[in-house]
Design a protein around this motif. Structure first.
Motif, PDB file in Angstrom:
ATOM      1  N   ALA A  42       0.815  -1.304  -0.046  1.00  0.00           N
ATOM      2  CA  ALA A  42      -0.075  -0.032   0.153  1.00  0.00           C
ATOM      3  C   ALA A  42       0.924   1.177  -0.114  1.00  0.00           C
ATOM      4  O   ALA A  42       0.663   2.467  -0.656  1.00  0.00           O
ATOM      5  N   VAL A  43       1.960   1.077   0.586  1.00  0.00           N
ATOM      6  CA  VAL A  43       3.012   2.314   0.574  1.00  0.00           C
ATOM      7  C   VAL A  43       4.089   2.385  -0.499  1.00  0.00           C
ATOM      8  O   VAL A  43       4.462   2.969  -0.864  1.00  0.00           O
ATOM      9  N   GLU A  44       4.457   1.109  -0.722  1.00  0.00           N
ATOM     10  CA  GLU A  44       5.240   0.757  -1.980  1.00  0.00           C
ATOM     11  C   GLU A  44       4.814  -0.164  -3.021  1.00  0.00           C
ATOM     12  O   GLU A  44       5.214  -1.396  -3.140  1.00  0.00           O
ATOM     13  N   PRO A  45       3.834   0.328  -3.699  1.00  0.00           N
ATOM     14  CA  PRO A  45       3.289  -0.518  -4.644  1.00  0.00           C
ATOM     15  C   PRO A  45       3.832  -1.081  -5.900  1.00  0.00           C
ATOM     16  O   PRO A  45       3.713  -1.854  -6.493  1.00  0.00           O
ATOM     17  N   GLU A  46       5.329  -0.472  -6.106  1.00  0.00           N
ATOM     18  CA  GLU A  46       6.130  -0.818  -7.078  1.00  0.00           C
ATOM     19  C   GLU A  46       7.164  -1.727  -6.637  1.00  0.00           C
ATOM     20  O   GLU A  46       8.001  -2.205  -7.377  1.00  0.00           O
ATOM     21  N   ASN A  47       7.049  -2.126  -5.461  1.00  0.00           N
ATOM     22  CA  ASN A  47       8.203  -3.173  -4.894  1.00  0.00           C
ATOM     23  C   ASN A  47       8.161  -4.326  -5.584  1.00  0.00           C
ATOM     24  O   ASN A  47       7.307  -5.014  -4.992  1.00  0.00           O
ATOM     25  N   ALA A  48       8.860  -4.690  -6.439  1.00  0.00           N
ATOM     26  CA  ALA A  48       9.059  -5.965  -7.193  1.00  0.00           C
ATOM     27  C   ALA A  48       9.299  -6.989  -6.048  1.00  0.00           C
ATOM     28  O   ALA A  48       8.720  -8.427  -6.193  1.00  0.00           O
ATOM     29  N   GLU A  49      10.281  -6.877  -4.939  1.00  0.00           N
ATOM     30  CA  GLU A  49      10.657  -7.975  -4.229  1.00  0.00           C
ATOM     31  C   GLU A  49       9.265  -8.400  -3.439  1.00  0.00           C
ATOM     32  O   GLU A  49       9.037  -9.704  -3.205  1.00  0.00           O
ATOM     33  N   ILE A  50       8.369  -7.306  -2.966  1.00  0.00           N
ATOM     34  CA  ILE A  50       7.549  -7.744  -2.173  1.00  0.00           C
ATOM     35  C   ILE A  50       6.342  -8.593  -3.045  1.00  0.00           C
ATOM     36  O   ILE A  50       5.766  -9.499  -2.678  1.00  0.00           O
ATOM     37  N   HIS A  51       6.214  -8.001  -4.325  1.00  0.00           N
ATOM     38  CA  HIS A  51       5.260  -8.505  -4.958  1.00  0.00           C
ATOM     39  C   HIS A  51       5.616 -10.193  -5.402  1.00  0.00           C
ATOM     40  O   HIS A  51       4.917 -11.189  -5.443  1.00  0.00           O
ATOM     41  N   ARG A  52       7.043 -10.398  -5.545  1.00  0.00           N
ATOM     42  CA  ARG A  52       7.557 -11.681  -5.570  1.00  0.00           C
ATOM     43  C   ARG A  52       7.348 -12.492  -4.285  1.00  0.00           C
ATOM     44  O   ARG A  52       7.083 -13.830  -4.377  1.00  0.00           O
ATOM     45  N   ARG A  53       7.423 -11.987  -3.211  1.00  0.00           N
ATOM     46  CA  ARG A  53       7.208 -12.893  -2.081  1.00  0.00           C
ATOM     47  C   ARG A  53       5.667 -13.293  -1.805  1.00  0.00           C
ATOM     48  O   ARG A  53       5.332 -14.233  -1.269  1.00  0.00           O
ATOM     49  N   VAL A  54       4.781 -12.379  -2.235  1.00  0.00           N
ATOM     50  CA  VAL A  54       3.591 -12.338  -2.042  1.00  0.00           C
ATOM     51  C   VAL A  54       2.663 -13.466  -3.070  1.00  0.00           C
ATOM     52  O   VAL A  54       1.783 -14.187  -2.640  1.00  0.00           O
ATOM     53  N   ALA A  55       3.268 -13.452  -4.333  1.00  0.00           N
ATOM     54  CA  ALA A  55       2.633 -14.066  -5.218  1.00  0.00           C
ATOM     55  C   ALA A  55       2.311 -15.655  -4.879  1.00  0.00           C
ATOM     56  O   ALA A  55       1.440 -16.112  -5.286  1.00  0.00           O
ATOM     57  N   PRO A  56       3.722 -16.427  -4.540  1.00  0.00           N
ATOM     58  CA  PRO A  56       3.165 -17.735  -4.157  1.00  0.00           C
ATOM     59  C   PRO A  56       2.065 -18.022  -3.044  1.00  0.00           C
ATOM     60  O   PRO A  56       1.328 -19.188  -3.023  1.00  0.00           O
ATOM     61  N   LEU A  57       2.198 -17.145  -2.014  1.00  0.00           N
ATOM     62  CA  LEU A  57       1.246 -17.126  -1.234  1.00  0.00           C
ATOM     63  C   LEU A  57      -0.302 -17.109  -1.622  1.00  0.00           C
ATOM     64  O   LEU A  57      -1.179 -17.937  -1.155  1.00  0.00           O
ATOM     65  N   LEU A  58      -0.398 -16.084  -2.667  1.00  0.00           N
ATOM     66  CA  LEU A  58      -1.625 -16.047  -3.108  1.00  0.00           C
ATOM     67  C   LEU A  58      -1.938 -17.464  -3.850  1.00  0.00           C
ATOM     68  O   LEU A  58      -3.213 -17.687  -3.934  1.00  0.00           O
ATOM     69  N   GLN A  63      -5.917 -18.065  -5.040  1.00  0.00           N
ATOM     70  CA  GLN A  63      -6.191 -16.926  -5.525  1.00  0.00           C
ATOM     71  C   GLN A  63      -5.407 -16.535  -6.587  1.00  0.00           C
ATOM     72  O   GLN A  63      -4.340 -15.883  -6.953  1.00  0.00           O
ATOM     73  N   PRO A  64      -5.798 -17.463  -7.867  1.00  0.00           N
ATOM     74  CA  PRO A  64      -4.668 -17.436  -8.975  1.00  0.00           C
ATOM     75  C   PRO A  64      -4.491 -15.942  -9.717  1.00  0.00           C
ATOM     76  O   PRO A  64      -3.426 -15.754 -10.168  1.00  0.00           O
ATOM     77  N   GLU A  65      -5.520 -15.420  -9.688  1.00  0.00           N
ATOM     78  CA  GLU A  65      -5.654 -14.291 -10.530  1.00  0.00           C
ATOM     79  C   GLU A  65      -4.829 -13.041  -9.778  1.00  0.00           C
ATOM     80  O   GLU A  65      -3.860 -12.311 -10.505  1.00  0.00           O
ATOM     81  N   ALA A  66      -4.837 -13.018  -8.568  1.00  0.00           N
ATOM     82  CA  ALA A  66      -3.992 -12.052  -7.813  1.00  0.00           C
ATOM     83  C   ALA A  66      -2.512 -12.613  -7.770  1.00  0.00           C
ATOM     84  O   ALA A  66      -1.736 -11.882  -7.745  1.00  0.00           O
ATOM     85  N   CYS A  70       0.376 -10.258  -9.164  1.00  0.00           N
ATOM     86  CA  CYS A  70       1.807 -10.188  -8.526  1.00  0.00           C
ATOM     87  C   CYS A  70       3.086 -10.498  -9.154  1.00  0.00           C
ATOM     88  O   CYS A  70       3.893  -9.860  -9.287  1.00  0.00           O
ATOM     89  N   SER A  71       2.977 -11.717  -9.683  1.00  0.00           N
ATOM     90  CA  SER A  71       4.094 -12.117 -10.641  1.00  0.00           C
ATOM     91  C   SER A  71       4.465 -11.281 -11.484  1.00  0.00           C
ATOM     92  O   SER A  71       5.736 -11.084 -11.769  1.00  0.00           O
TER      93      SER A  71
END
Length: 79
Positions: A42-58, A63-66, A70-71
């Protein structure tokens, strides 16, 4: 301008959120980890590393679309 306060009016503490998210993930608390990572995003929407971390959890929480989004954002940010 970065958001200085979290949802509960607490000051934004990136390190605490990431530590708590990693701890929740290790304990198998995927939903909690996702929520914490999303607070960072929410604060760092372009942070690729956080997107990489959350994608497998989703993906693991069906939650395949999300997860796909994120991927893609992680890949775009790392390119």
């Amino acid at each position: 301008m970065a958001r200085l306060f979290g949802r509960r009016g607490n000051p934004y503490d990136r390190n605490r959120l990431l530590t708590d998210a990693a701890r929740a993930r290790k304990k198998g608390r995927r939903a909690k980890a996702i929520a914490l990572y999303r607070e960072v995003l929410a604060v760092e929407p372009e942070n690729a590393e956080i997107h990489r971390r959350v994608a497998p959890l989703l993906a693991e929480t069906k939650q395949p679309e999300a997860a796909w989004e994120c991927s893609q954002r992680a890949a775009d940010g790392l390119a």
